[in-house]
Design an enzyme around this catalytic site. Sequence first.
Site, PDB file in Angstrom:
ATOM      1  N   ARG A   2      16.144 -37.181 -74.684  1.00  6.28           N
ATOM      2  CA  ARG A   2      15.506 -38.443 -75.147  1.00  6.28           C
ATOM      3  C   ARG A   2      13.998 -38.231 -75.017  1.00  6.28           C
ATOM      4  NH1 ARG A   2      19.418 -39.650 -77.311  1.00  6.28           N
ATOM      5  NH2 ARG A   2      20.647 -41.454 -77.023  1.00  6.28           N
ATOM      6  N   GLU A   8      10.213 -43.271 -81.113  1.00  6.08           N
ATOM      7  CA  GLU A   8      10.749 -42.932 -82.513  1.00  6.08           C
ATOM      8  C   GLU A   8      10.660 -44.288 -83.372  1.00  6.08           C
ATOM      9  OE1 GLU A   8      14.543 -40.882 -82.373  1.00  6.08           O
ATOM     10  OE2 GLU A   8      13.713 -39.536 -80.840  1.00  6.08           O
ATOM     11  N   HIS A  51      15.839 -36.329 -84.844  1.00  8.03           N
ATOM     12  CA  HIS A  51      16.646 -36.635 -83.851  1.00  8.03           C
ATOM     13  C   HIS A  51      18.296 -36.456 -84.945  1.00  8.03           C
ATOM     14  CE1 HIS A  51      17.904 -39.672 -80.485  1.00  8.03           C
ATOM     15  NE2 HIS A  51      18.912 -38.711 -80.855  1.00  8.03           N
TER      16      HIS A  51
HETATM   17  C1  GLV Z   1      22.075 -39.037 -79.710  1.00  7.84           C
HETATM   18  O1  GLV Z   1      20.943 -39.006 -79.259  1.00  7.84           O
HETATM   19  C2  GLV Z   1      23.210 -39.491 -78.691  1.00  7.84           C
HETATM   20  O2  GLV Z   1      22.682 -39.950 -77.680  1.00  7.84           O
HETATM   21  O3  GLV Z   1      24.333 -39.437 -79.068  1.00  7.84           O
END
Ligand code: GLV
Length: 325
Positions: A237, A266, A284
């Site tokens: 993250r 983001e 992402h």
């Molecule tokens: C994506 O970032 C997830 O947490 O699955």
Amino acid sequence: MPKILVTRRVIEDGINLLLSKGYDVEINPHNRPLTREELLEKIKDKDAVITQLVDRVDKEFFEAGKNVKIVANYAVGYDNIDLEEATKRGIYITNTPNVLNNATAELAWTLLFSVARKVIVADRFMRTGQYKGWDPLLFLGKEITGKTLGVIGMGRIGFTFAKMSKGFNMRVLYYDLYRNETAEKEIPAEFVDLDTLLKESDFISIHVPLTSQTRHLISEKELKLMKKSAILINTSRGPVVDEKALVKALKEGWIYGAGLDVYEREPEFEPELSQLENVVMLPHIGSATEEARRGMSILCAENIIDFFEGRIPRTLVNKEVLNKR
Ligand code: GLV
Ligand code: GLV
């Protein structure tokens, strides 16, 4: 029959499972997230919701969705959800662990290789007609084989990532709140404190969830401890890394490079990142394989079906909710 909201179109396997049970499924018809107003309106009459990591699931959400009994987050991370509030209200929260381990670990390796071998800048060089012939000094990068790999967070994804290093004959260090004996035996990975990991690793990859303890886990002090030749990879993250400090580190050569799949705000990112040649940036897409996204879709549906058929949802996050019944 339970009414389900799916806040964003997903691979249909899970949806078909819900439909095969006769559930009433409403899917966001737009090719964009629902606005907050749309979301709060649509959950009013729903019993369950499949949410995305961009959907904030908090007190306001639960107030609007008075009938919502279970929220199946289409992600392994659930920092978008106020777990305490959910548990207090007896609402079940599930996530999608394991099915995206390979996808995310493979993307971390993709970033690592891309930074180490300057793959993206070299590709751009070709496309812009700059290749004039073989050059012995063109795009010199770094080898991975035999180097030291630092894994921050040895959970499911960290372990899968670390295991993939086997062919590269690496020394593997890891830091986590918890010891992972399987990783110590099977990889084998060596448990160290964070400072040691930062000082000794050639490549560092982050695989922790975002919590109050991991926010800005990597900021100026940590970046300064890293080798000048080190590469930092983040597929976890964004807020785990202080992005402003990272820009400084990349610009001033405290580290060699970085590979990022996630950002602090983001879809925004520090604008200077896009000016730097020693960073590779992806939007992402850690879990964006057909295999993982199919698995996530099915797992969300299975959790919801478990719930309405009276079983404990198979990947329930807030297990304390069971004491609330
Ligand atoms: C994506 O970032 C997830 O947490 O699955
Ligand atoms: C996520 O599932 C992790 O444990 O790394």
